[in-house]
Design a protein around this motif. Structure first.
Motif, PDB file in Angstrom:
ATOM      1  N   ALA A  34       0.852  -1.184   0.000  1.00 53.85           N
ATOM      2  CA  ALA A  34       0.000   0.000   0.000  1.00 53.85           C
ATOM      3  C   ALA A  34       0.885   1.231   0.000  1.00 53.85           C
ATOM      4  O   ALA A  34       1.916   1.269   0.668  1.00 53.85           O
ATOM      5  CB  ALA A  34      -0.922   0.006   1.220  1.00 53.85           C
ATOM      6  N   GLU A  39      -5.134   3.263   1.073  1.00 53.42           N
ATOM      7  CA  GLU A  39      -4.946   1.970   0.415  1.00 53.42           C
ATOM      8  C   GLU A  39      -4.831   0.854   1.446  1.00 53.42           C
ATOM      9  O   GLU A  39      -5.344  -0.252   1.245  1.00 53.42           O
ATOM     10  CB  GLU A  39      -3.705   2.000  -0.476  1.00 53.42           C
ATOM     11  CG  GLU A  39      -3.847   2.858  -1.718  1.00 53.42           C
ATOM     12  CD  GLU A  39      -2.642   2.756  -2.629  1.00 53.42           C
ATOM     13  OE1 GLU A  39      -1.805   1.852  -2.417  1.00 53.42           O
ATOM     14  OE2 GLU A  39      -2.530   3.583  -3.560  1.00 53.42           O
ATOM     15  N   GLU A  42      -8.263  -0.088   2.676  1.00 48.64           N
ATOM     16  CA  GLU A  42      -8.975  -0.906   1.702  1.00 48.64           C
ATOM     17  C   GLU A  42      -8.508  -2.359   1.750  1.00 48.64           C
ATOM     18  O   GLU A  42      -9.321  -3.287   1.687  1.00 48.64           O
ATOM     19  CB  GLU A  42      -8.768  -0.339   0.299  1.00 48.64           C
ATOM     20  CG  GLU A  42      -9.430   1.012   0.067  1.00 48.64           C
ATOM     21  CD  GLU A  42      -9.123   1.581  -1.306  1.00 48.64           C
ATOM     22  OE1 GLU A  42      -8.424   0.880  -2.081  1.00 48.64           O
ATOM     23  OE2 GLU A  42      -9.557   2.706  -1.598  1.00 48.64           O
TER      24      GLU A  42
END
Length: 217
Positions: A34, A39, A42
């Motif tokens: 990430a 990110e 997620e």
């Protein structure tokens, strides 16, 4: 059992090198990458089997310990190893106070990084062997750390944005909530930190973050 590890760093070359080093040491491990906290969120949301996060301290939109504080408040059961260019004992102490399970300076050898990861995956704590965490108590800093740890994830986000100088309406727009909701969060933050103003709240978090301008963390 195969482990799932997430490497979080905004430098793609370092992410790739660290991923490769860990892949060769941890047979069968799934290692995701990430480039930001969003990110990372997620990736964690996609599956509930994250065993370890390797977190860079300084990325776009994140200053100092704010990212660690947010991650620990959102996912207290996921161990975090900080990987940073900073290697001074005070920075390491502060990260451990905020719940990190390990601290790895980027200057360490690949072998030491692998040892740190294996130690934390085994349920242990790892810091560089030459770092002494024993120090005289700083009651003021310890109080701030304790109070910051009581904030909810959304309150941490709001505090981070306050530190960026954003107004309530700007924070509300970015988080997709009403301005009244942000005002309520700010009031709760001030109460939990035992301060009277937004400025004092920002000063409180800056007090425990130190100077992150150089080197790149």
């Amino acid at each position: 059992m195969a482990h799932r590890i997430i490497v979080v760093d905004d430098h793609p070359l370092f992410r790739g090198a660290l991923t490769q080093a860990l892949s060769s040491a941890l047979a069968g491990a799934r290692i995701d990458q990430a480039a930001s906290l969003s990110e990372l969120e997620e990736l964690i949301a996609q599956r509930n089997d994250t065993d370890l996060v390797l977190l860079d301290l300084a990325m776009p939109g994140v200053q100092g310990l704010s990212g660690l504080l947010l991650l620990r408040s959102q996912h207290p059961d996921v161990p975090v190893v900080v990987v940073s260019a900073h290697d001074d004992p005070e920075t390491i102490r502060r990260c451990m106070e905020f719940g990190a399970s390990g601290y790895v300076p980027k200057s360490l050898s690949v072998e030491d990084i692998r040892t740190a990861v294996e130690t934390v995956l085994g349920g242990g704590i790892w810091i560089p062997p030459d770092v002494d965490l024993v120090r005289a108590a700083d009651n003021g800093t310890e109080d701030v750390v304790a109070r910051l740890s009581t904030l909810t994830p959304q309150q941490v986000r709001v505090l981070m944005m306050l530190g960026q100088g954003l107004l309530n309406k700007q924070i509300a727009f970015q988080l997709g909530v009403s301005e009244a909701t942000i005002k309520a969060h700010v009031s709760a933050i001030l109460q939990k930190l035992h301060v009277d103003s937004r400025t004092q709240a920002v000063i409180a978090i800056n007090r425990i973050e130190g100077d992150w301008r150089s080197p790149k963390a």
